[in-house]
Every structure is written in structure tokens, then in C-alpha cells.
Design a protein around this motif. Structure first.
Motif, PDB file in Angstrom:
ATOM      1  N   ARG A  99       0.841  -1.201   0.000  1.00 59.83           N
ATOM      2  CA  ARG A  99       0.000   0.000   0.000  1.00 59.83           C
ATOM      3  C   ARG A  99       0.878   1.254   0.000  1.00 59.83           C
ATOM      4  NH1 ARG A  99      -4.872  -1.666   0.352  1.00 59.83           N
ATOM      5  NH2 ARG A  99      -5.719   0.405   0.605  1.00 59.83           N
ATOM      6  N   GLU A 100       2.013   1.162  -0.711  1.00 60.80           N
ATOM      7  CA  GLU A 100       3.008   2.243  -0.715  1.00 60.80           C
ATOM      8  C   GLU A 100       2.386   3.615  -1.031  1.00 60.80           C
ATOM      9  OE1 GLU A 100       6.547   1.861  -0.545  1.00 60.80           O
ATOM     10  OE2 GLU A 100       7.272   3.698  -1.494  1.00 60.80           O
ATOM     11  N   ILE A 101       1.649   3.678  -2.132  1.00 62.59           N
ATOM     12  CA  ILE A 101       1.155   4.990  -2.580  1.00 62.59           C
ATOM     13  C   ILE A 101       0.116   5.541  -1.605  1.00 62.59           C
ATOM     14  CG2 ILE A 101      -0.306   6.076  -4.352  1.00 62.59           C
ATOM     15  CD1 ILE A 101       2.558   6.073  -5.111  1.00 62.59           C
ATOM     16  N   GLU A 102      -0.792   4.677  -1.161  1.00 64.01           N
ATOM     17  CA  GLU A 102      -1.814   5.149  -0.215  1.00 64.01           C
ATOM     18  C   GLU A 102      -1.142   5.726   1.026  1.00 64.01           C
ATOM     19  OE1 GLU A 102      -1.854   2.417  -1.881  1.00 64.01           O
ATOM     20  OE2 GLU A 102      -3.864   1.711  -2.412  1.00 64.01           O
ATOM     21  N   ARG A 103      -0.096   5.019   1.502  1.00 64.56           N
ATOM     22  CA  ARG A 103       0.609   5.502   2.707  1.00 64.56           C
ATOM     23  C   ARG A 103       1.288   6.830   2.434  1.00 64.56           C
ATOM     24  NH1 ARG A 103       2.270   0.240   4.013  1.00 64.56           N
ATOM     25  NH2 ARG A 103       4.167   0.567   2.821  1.00 64.56           N
ATOM     26  N   VAL A 104       1.953   6.914   1.271  1.00 62.96           N
ATOM     27  CA  VAL A 104       2.677   8.150   0.946  1.00 62.96           C
ATOM     28  C   VAL A 104       1.696   9.310   0.824  1.00 62.96           C
ATOM     29  CG1 VAL A 104       4.115   9.309  -0.772  1.00 62.96           C
ATOM     30  CG2 VAL A 104       4.577   6.947  -0.188  1.00 62.96           C
ATOM     31  N   GLU A 105       0.530   9.024   0.210  1.00 61.15           N
ATOM     32  CA  GLU A 105      -0.440  10.115   0.041  1.00 61.15           C
ATOM     33  C   GLU A 105      -0.908  10.641   1.397  1.00 61.15           C
ATOM     34  OE1 GLU A 105      -2.134   9.173  -4.416  1.00 61.15           O
ATOM     35  OE2 GLU A 105      -3.260   8.444  -2.707  1.00 61.15           O
ATOM     36  N   LEU A 106      -1.108   9.717   2.340  1.00 63.18           N
ATOM     37  CA  LEU A 106      -1.497  10.151   3.686  1.00 63.18           C
ATOM     38  C   LEU A 106      -0.390  10.984   4.321  1.00 63.18           C
ATOM     39  CD1 LEU A 106      -3.212   7.042   5.312  1.00 63.18           C
ATOM     40  CD2 LEU A 106      -4.232   9.245   4.747  1.00 63.18           C
ATOM     41  N   ASP A 107       0.848  10.467   4.206  1.00 61.95           N
ATOM     42  CA  ASP A 107       1.984  11.183   4.793  1.00 61.95           C
ATOM     43  C   ASP A 107       2.150  12.557   4.148  1.00 61.95           C
ATOM     44  OD1 ASP A 107       2.477   9.077   6.418  1.00 61.95           O
ATOM     45  OD2 ASP A 107       4.132   8.253   5.236  1.00 61.95           O
ATOM     46  N   LEU A 108       1.932  12.588   2.841  1.00 63.83           N
ATOM     47  CA  LEU A 108       2.119  13.838   2.111  1.00 63.83           C
ATOM     48  C   LEU A 108       1.120  14.894   2.589  1.00 63.83           C
ATOM     49  CD1 LEU A 108       4.088  14.607  -0.091  1.00 63.83           C
ATOM     50  CD2 LEU A 108       2.338  14.123  -1.773  1.00 63.83           C
ATOM     51  N   ASP A 109      -0.113  14.464   2.813  1.00 65.90           N
ATOM     52  CA  ASP A 109      -1.123  15.388   3.343  1.00 65.90           C
ATOM     53  C   ASP A 109      -0.638  15.975   4.655  1.00 65.90           C
ATOM     54  OD1 ASP A 109      -2.827  15.095   1.318  1.00 65.90           O
ATOM     55  OD2 ASP A 109      -4.212  13.721   2.321  1.00 65.90           O
ATOM     56  N   GLN A 110      -0.077  15.080   5.485  1.00 63.03           N
ATOM     57  CA  GLN A 110       0.405  15.518   6.799  1.00 63.03           C
ATOM     58  C   GLN A 110       1.599  16.474   6.646  1.00 63.03           C
ATOM     59  OE1 GLN A 110       1.630  12.262   9.217  1.00 63.03           O
ATOM     60  NE2 GLN A 110       1.234  13.433  11.077  1.00 63.03           N
ATOM     61  N   ILE A 111       2.484  16.123   5.726  1.00 60.51           N
ATOM     62  CA  ILE A 111       3.679  16.961   5.516  1.00 60.51           C
ATOM     63  C   ILE A 111       3.255  18.347   5.010  1.00 60.51           C
ATOM     64  CG2 ILE A 111       5.771  17.236   4.102  1.00 60.51           C
ATOM     65  CD1 ILE A 111       5.957  14.090   4.152  1.00 60.51           C
ATOM     66  N   LEU A 112       2.352  18.352   4.019  1.00 61.20           N
ATOM     67  CA  LEU A 112       1.958  19.638   3.433  1.00 61.20           C
ATOM     68  C   LEU A 112       1.095  20.463   4.391  1.00 61.20           C
ATOM     69  CD1 LEU A 112       1.351  18.782  -0.343  1.00 61.20           C
ATOM     70  CD2 LEU A 112       3.334  19.845   0.716  1.00 61.20           C
ATOM     71  N   SER A 113       0.513  19.803   5.400  1.00 68.41           N
ATOM     72  CA  SER A 113      -0.268  20.584   6.368  1.00 68.41           C
ATOM     73  C   SER A 113       0.657  21.509   7.180  1.00 68.41           C
ATOM     74  CB  SER A 113      -1.054  19.655   7.302  1.00 68.41           C
ATOM     75  OG  SER A 113      -0.151  19.008   8.177  1.00 68.41           O
ATOM     76  N   ARG A 114       1.953  21.258   7.156  1.00 69.07           N
ATOM     77  CA  ARG A 114       2.906  22.140   7.852  1.00 69.07           C
ATOM     78  C   ARG A 114       3.472  23.222   6.918  1.00 69.07           C
ATOM     79  NH1 ARG A 114       4.033  19.786  12.871  1.00 69.07           N
ATOM     80  NH2 ARG A 114       4.691  21.907  13.347  1.00 69.07           N
ATOM     81  N   ALA A 115       2.977  23.274   5.694  1.00 66.51           N
ATOM     82  CA  ALA A 115       3.521  24.251   4.731  1.00 66.51           C
ATOM     83  C   ALA A 115       3.268  25.669   5.224  1.00 66.51           C
ATOM     84  CB  ALA A 115       2.851  24.055   3.376  1.00 66.51           C
ATOM     85  N   PRO A 116       4.237  26.569   5.029  1.00 63.70           N
ATOM     86  CA  PRO A 116       4.002  27.953   5.423  1.00 63.70           C
ATOM     87  C   PRO A 116       2.845  28.556   4.628  1.00 63.70           C
ATOM     88  CG  PRO A 116       6.136  27.696   4.304  1.00 63.70           C
ATOM     89  CD  PRO A 116       5.538  26.340   4.410  1.00 63.70           C
ATOM     90  N   GLY A 117       2.105  29.475   5.221  1.00 68.32           N
ATOM     91  CA  GLY A 117       0.967  30.110   4.546  1.00 68.32           C
ATOM     92  C   GLY A 117       1.430  30.950   3.371  1.00 68.32           C
ATOM     93  N   PRO A 118       0.472  31.428   2.552  1.00 72.29           N
ATOM     94  CA  PRO A 118       0.838  32.159   1.331  1.00 72.29           C
ATOM     95  C   PRO A 118       1.613  33.453   1.605  1.00 72.29           C
ATOM     96  CG  PRO A 118      -1.557  32.109   1.677  1.00 72.29           C
ATOM     97  CD  PRO A 118      -0.962  31.235   2.704  1.00 72.29           C
ATOM     98  N   ASP A 119       1.470  34.020   2.822  1.00 66.00           N
ATOM     99  CA  ASP A 119       2.184  35.283   3.096  1.00 66.00           C
ATOM    100  C   ASP A 119       3.583  35.053   3.676  1.00 66.00           C
ATOM    101  OD1 ASP A 119      -0.004  36.646   2.188  1.00 66.00           O
ATOM    102  OD2 ASP A 119      -0.975  36.594   4.167  1.00 66.00           O
ATOM    103  N   ALA A 120       3.865  33.815   4.080  1.00 66.74           N
ATOM    104  CA  ALA A 120       5.202  33.526   4.635  1.00 66.74           C
ATOM    105  C   ALA A 120       6.161  33.223   3.479  1.00 66.74           C
ATOM    106  CB  ALA A 120       5.095  32.311   5.558  1.00 66.74           C
ATOM    107  N   PRO A 121       7.468  33.358   3.732  1.00 68.36           N
ATOM    108  CA  PRO A 121       8.418  33.045   2.649  1.00 68.36           C
ATOM    109  C   PRO A 121       8.293  31.579   2.221  1.00 68.36           C
ATOM    110  CG  PRO A 121       9.523  34.065   4.541  1.00 68.36           C
ATOM    111  CD  PRO A 121       8.120  33.795   4.967  1.00 68.36           C
ATOM    112  N   ASP A 122       8.421  31.376   0.933  1.00 68.48           N
ATOM    113  CA  ASP A 122       8.328  30.014   0.383  1.00 68.48           C
ATOM    114  C   ASP A 122       9.581  29.227   0.764  1.00 68.48           C
ATOM    115  OD1 ASP A 122       7.383  27.911  -1.129  1.00 68.48           O
ATOM    116  OD2 ASP A 122       7.891  28.787  -3.079  1.00 68.48           O
ATOM    117  N   ILE A 123       9.459  27.917   0.849  1.00 69.84           N
ATOM    118  CA  ILE A 123      10.610  27.048   1.112  1.00 69.84           C
ATOM    119  C   ILE A 123      10.541  25.844   0.172  1.00 69.84           C
ATOM    120  CG2 ILE A 123      10.957  27.679   3.557  1.00 69.84           C
ATOM    121  CD1 ILE A 123       9.364  25.202   4.341  1.00 69.84           C
TER     122      ILE A 123
END
Ligand SMILES: Cc1cc2nc3c(=O)[nH]c(=O)nc-3n(C[C@H](O)[C@H](O)[C@H](O)COP(=O)(O)OP(=O)(O)OC[C@H]3O[C@@H](n4cnc5c(N)ncnc54)[C@H](O)[C@@H]3O)c2cc1C
Length: 452
Positions: A99-123
Motif C-alpha cells: 500500500r506504498e502509494i496510499e501511505r505516501v499520500e497520507l503522509d504527504l497530506d500531513q507533511i503539506l499541512s505544515r507548509a508555510p501560509g501564502p504570506d510567509a516566505p516560500d521554502i
């Protein structure tokens, strides 16, 4: 020889074809210039007579249900196959469904939930991982996310913009982007649809390599060379739609395929420096039989039945780590893929890709290399990195580059209009449907400006 027309369109990939199709319904005189001897650009479909499905050397999947493509598909009554089936993983000599992809997709959602907001500097994606997921317990998820991101986006994790990733994920959600489809008859059906629709009302010039685009408000002069006999050509128009791939736009002035703007457009150069050209390796292996379905003894019927449903195979220890079949079509074809940094390294070292592909597959299935070699009917591959009219696979956005797309897409002096996948501002860059959108947008912009 000098040709006069209302609008020149440069590049007959889907962006240029879509623009030509839209403009062909007006009174404007349109001329479409293409360097290759075929239309479609990075859609490059082969139709081997011994196969019931097409072989794609470029784009293969329709990501989600983009209306631009599904309208055409409906109109043509084309068959569409959703990719489903089972994902398998090869690890330490073992091969099993996973279930590699399903797991990665879940993890990715979690990872991107920490993304800086649109007004913060991009990384970069790598910086995001290093900032929030550096702990050892995330090591597996981190590595899997990088593999997925680099493979899918053909991007380097240390350059890929997190803001752009979030923007793209939102856009993809709106069109069911977690689903993917194929056209068993070939992606070239889309390019052919446009061509058939405008046939006769657009002057299509294949084998026409554009060299320079001289422009001033209301006037464009394009010089080109005939690819067959090297004769110089000149085309004049009131406006032009430029759909050249980012790799070509970025190429050094004297290199093959490169196009020079006279005068230069510094804003475009600045924008392009923030958008990257991704690299991929793709190999299509066409076998005599579906040998992988009969590897185990016939009494192990359950295994055989399951591997028959294999769609993707993730073999992360291999040089070519991602493989897929044409499932649900039961064809003797496997496609090997690598993208991002790994692909860049193999391409830079000029590695024998076909050999690597066979080795990777043999190792993943734990079989002798000769078993696979004996089964090969044909190998199909196109080197997009070395192709002077592509110079890479597809674009991705570098850190701080999200607004650069808008700059790259912006018309110049109501005379030059820009399209092509790398100018998609809606979060659909790097895709076929995204490229179609930009061609339609450029045609609409041009009509608006010319009527003012
Ligand atoms: C290996 C690979 C796999 C892909 N997989 C997918 C996928 O599964 N799904 C998906 O949606 N997208 C995929 N893509 C991306 C997709 O193919 C592109 O986003 C899309 O086809 C780009 O269309 P375009 O019209 O913008 O550019 P192009 O198709 O590149 O068209 C530009 C045209 O300009 C021409 N040209 C270049 N230089 C000159 C010159 N000097 N003079 C005249 N003409 C010139 C080129 O020959 C080309 O025909 C893939 C791409 C690659 C390479």
C-alpha cells in the motif's frame, strides 16, 4: 520566401494546437509553425501493429477528470481506461502487493499541512521535511515522500516550491486528481482531434525550425529554417502565440532548437529563472508474453491471479525504481520510470538506460537477466533530455517561483502571447490538460486584445 498572416503560432504541441483550433473559428489567418515532422510535441504515441494498445513515449496518463480533455473524449467517443489494479513492491528480493502509494499520500497530506501560509516566505520541499520531520521516527516517511515527489513531479526536492505544491494539490482536488486514466488508443487522439477540427483553416508548417522572433507592437517577424533542406524562411504577422517548451526558451542562443527574441524580454528571462525544467527517464519494454504472470508454479493460482492485476511496481532499491503495466489492458508491456535528481544523475552520466532497465526488472522479480532479455520483442524510448525541441520532460516551480508563472504567461505589447504547460497559472503545469488550458487562454487573450 516571406509569408504574411494575422497570427503565427509557434509549436504544434497540444497548447499550440488548442490555440489554433480556437482561432480557426474566426476570420483570422493563422499559421502554425512546428520544428518536428509531426504534431503533438511531448505527446508522442506509437502504434505497434502487434499490440492492441498504443505505446506512449511522452505523456500517458490523464490526471483526474479535466473537462478540457473529457469533453474531447466524449465528443470523439473514445474509450478511457481508469488505472486501478494492485500496487506491488519489490524489497530485499521479495515481491508482494503493498500500500506504498496510499501511505505516501497520507503522509504527504500531513507533511503539506505544515507548509508555510501564502504570506510567509516560500521554502523547498526538502526544507519543509528538514524543519518538521527531521526526527528519526519519520525517516521512512521522509524518504518515501521524496521518492514520490521526485518521481511524479520530475523535480528535485531541494528546489521544488512548497507553495506551488500546495497550489497544485488544491487544483488537482477540484478535478478528482487522485484518479488517473489512459486512452488505450493513444494520447495522440487529442492532438489529432484538434488538427482534424481546424484542417483547412490553419496553415500548418511542419519541419519549420524557428530561430528568431523579432517583434514590436502590432508586428512580428519570425525567421526559421526548413528542417529538411535548411532553406531559410521568413514569416510576418500582427501577433504571435509562443508555445515553446521551457527548456527551449531557456536554451543558450546558439544551441540547436533555441529561439532568440529581438529585442530580448528581460521580464521573461527573470520569470524563467524561477521555473525549473524537470528530467525523467522512461523506457517501454514490449515482451513476447506476460512472463511475470507465470513465474510461480501453476498450483500457486492465487499469486498468479493477483499479479495479473498488477498496475504499479515500486522497486526502490533499483536504478529504475518505478514500473507499471498497462492494466487493465492485459498487454505484454512494462514501463520503467525514474524522475528528478536520480534521473538527472543517470542522464548526466550517460548510463546505458536499457541495460539498467533490464537489470532493475530482473532484480525486482528475482529472475535471471536472460529470462527478460529472451522475452523482449521491442524497446521503445525517447530521450527528452537530449531532444533539442523539448530539452527536458516538464516544468516544476522553484522556491519563490509561483508568481513567475503569471509573469511568464503575461502578453507583451498586445503582440506576443505565451502558452505551453509551463505558463499554466491554475496549478496544472506539467500536464497535457494544463497545456490545453494555456493554449485556449492565449487565444482568448489575443482575440480580446486584437478587437480593442
Ligand atoms: C516522458 C513524459 C511523460 C509525461 N507524462 C505525462 C502524463 O502522464 N500526463 C500528463 O498530463 N502530462 C505528462 N507529461 C507532460 C505533457 O506531455 C506536457 O505537459 C504537454 O504535452 C506539453 O504540451 P505543450 O504544448 O505545452 O508543449 P510541447 O508538447 O512540448 O509542444 C511544444 C512544441 O514546440 C515545438 N518546438 C520546440 N522548439 C521549436 C522551434 N525552435 N521551432 C518550432 N517549433 C519548436 C516542439 O517540437 C513541440 O511540438 C509528460 C511529459 C513527458 C516528456
Amino acid at each position: 520566401m516571406s509569408d504574411h498572416t494575422d497570427v503565427l503560432i509557434i509549436g504544434a504541441g497540444v497548447a499550440g494546437l488548442a490555440a489554433a483550433w480556437r482561432l480557426s473559428t474566426t476570420d483570422l489567418k493563422i499559421c502554425l509553425l512546428e520544428a518536428r515532422d509531426r504534431i503533438g510535441g511531448r505527446i508522442y504515441t506509437l502504434h505497434p501493429p502487434t499490440l492492441s494498445t498504443a505505446i506512449e513515449l511522452g505523456a500517458e496518463f490523464i490526471h483526474g477528470r479535466p473537462p478540457e480533455l473529457f469533453e474531447i473524449i466524449g465528443h470523439m467517443g473514445l474509450a478511457v481506461a481508469e488505472t486501478g489494479g494492485e500496487r506491488w513492491c519489490a524489497r530485499n528480493g521479495n515481491l508482494a502487493p503493498c500500500r506504498e502509494i496510499e501511505r505516501v499520500e497520507l503522509d504527504l497530506d500531513q507533511i503539506l499541512s505544515r507548509a508555510p501560509g501564502p504570506d510567509a516566505p516560500d521554502i523547498s520541499f526538502q526544507q519543509l521535511l528538514d524543519s518538521y520531520f527531521a526526527d528519526e521516527r519519520f525517516a521512512g516517511a521522509r524518504a518515501a515522500a521524496i521518492r514520490y515527489i521526485e518521481g511524479y513531479h520530475a523535480a528535485r526536492a531541494d528546489r521544488l516550491s512548497v507553495q506551488a505544491l500546495v497550489h497544485g494539490e488544491r487544483a488537482s482536488d477540484l478535478i478528482d486528481g487522485h484518479r488517473s486514466f489512459r486512452l488505450p488508443a493513444g494520447y495522440d487522439a487529442i492532438a489529432n482531434y484538434f488538427r482534424t477540427a481546424f484542417n483547412g483553416s490553419v496553415d500548418l508548417r511542419l519541419n519549420t525550425i524557428v530561430k528568431t522572433i523579432e517583434w514590436q507592437a502590432g508586428q512580428v517577424r519570425v525567421t526559421a529554417q526548413n528542417a529538411l533542406d535548411a532553406t531559410p524562411q521568413v514569416f510576418r504577422a500582427r501577433a504571435a502565440i509562443i508555445t515553446l517548451p521551457l527548456g527551449v526558451l531557456k536554451a543558450q542562443p546558439e544551441s540547436p532548437g533555441a529561439v532568440r527574441f529581438i529585442p530580448e524580454i528581460p521580464e521573461k528571462r527573470a520569470a524563467m529563472s524561477k521555473i525549473e525544467v524537470g528530467q525523467v527517464i522512461r523506457v517501454n519494454l514490449h515482451f513476447r508474453h506476460r512472463w511475470w504472470t507465470s513465474l510461480r508454479s501453476t498450483d500457486d493460482g492465487r499469486w498468479a491471479a493477483r499479479i495479473d492485476r498488477m498496475s504499479f511496481l515500486f522497486a526502490r532499491e533499483e536504478k529504475l525504481p518505478t514500473w507499471w503495466t498497462q492494466y487493465p489492458a492485459q498487454t505484454p508491456v512494462m514501463i520503467g520510470w525514474h524522475g528528478g535528481r536520480g534521473a538527472e544523475i543517470l542522464l548526466a552520466e550517460d548510463c546505458p538506460i536499457t541495460d539498467l532497465a533490464i537489470d532493475s526488472l530482473a532484480h525486482a522479480f528475482n529472475v535471471e537477466r536472460c529470462l527478460i532479455e529472451d522475452q523482449i520483442e521491442a524497446i521503445y524510448r525517447h530521450d527528452w533530455h537530449a531532444d533539442p525541441f523539448a530539452r527536458g520532460s516538464y516544468s516544476y516551480i522553484g522556491v519563490g517561483g509561483l508568481s513567475a508563472l503569471t509573469e511568464l504567461a503575461r502578453p507583451v505589447a498586445n503582440t506576443l502571447f505565451f502558452a505551453g504547460e509551463a505558463t499554466n497559472t491554475e496549478g496544472h503545469e506539467a500536464t497535457v490538460h494544463g497545456a490545453v488550458q494555456t493554449g485556449l487562454r492565449a487565444a482568448r487573450d489575443l482575440l480580446e486584445r486584437l478587437s480593442n
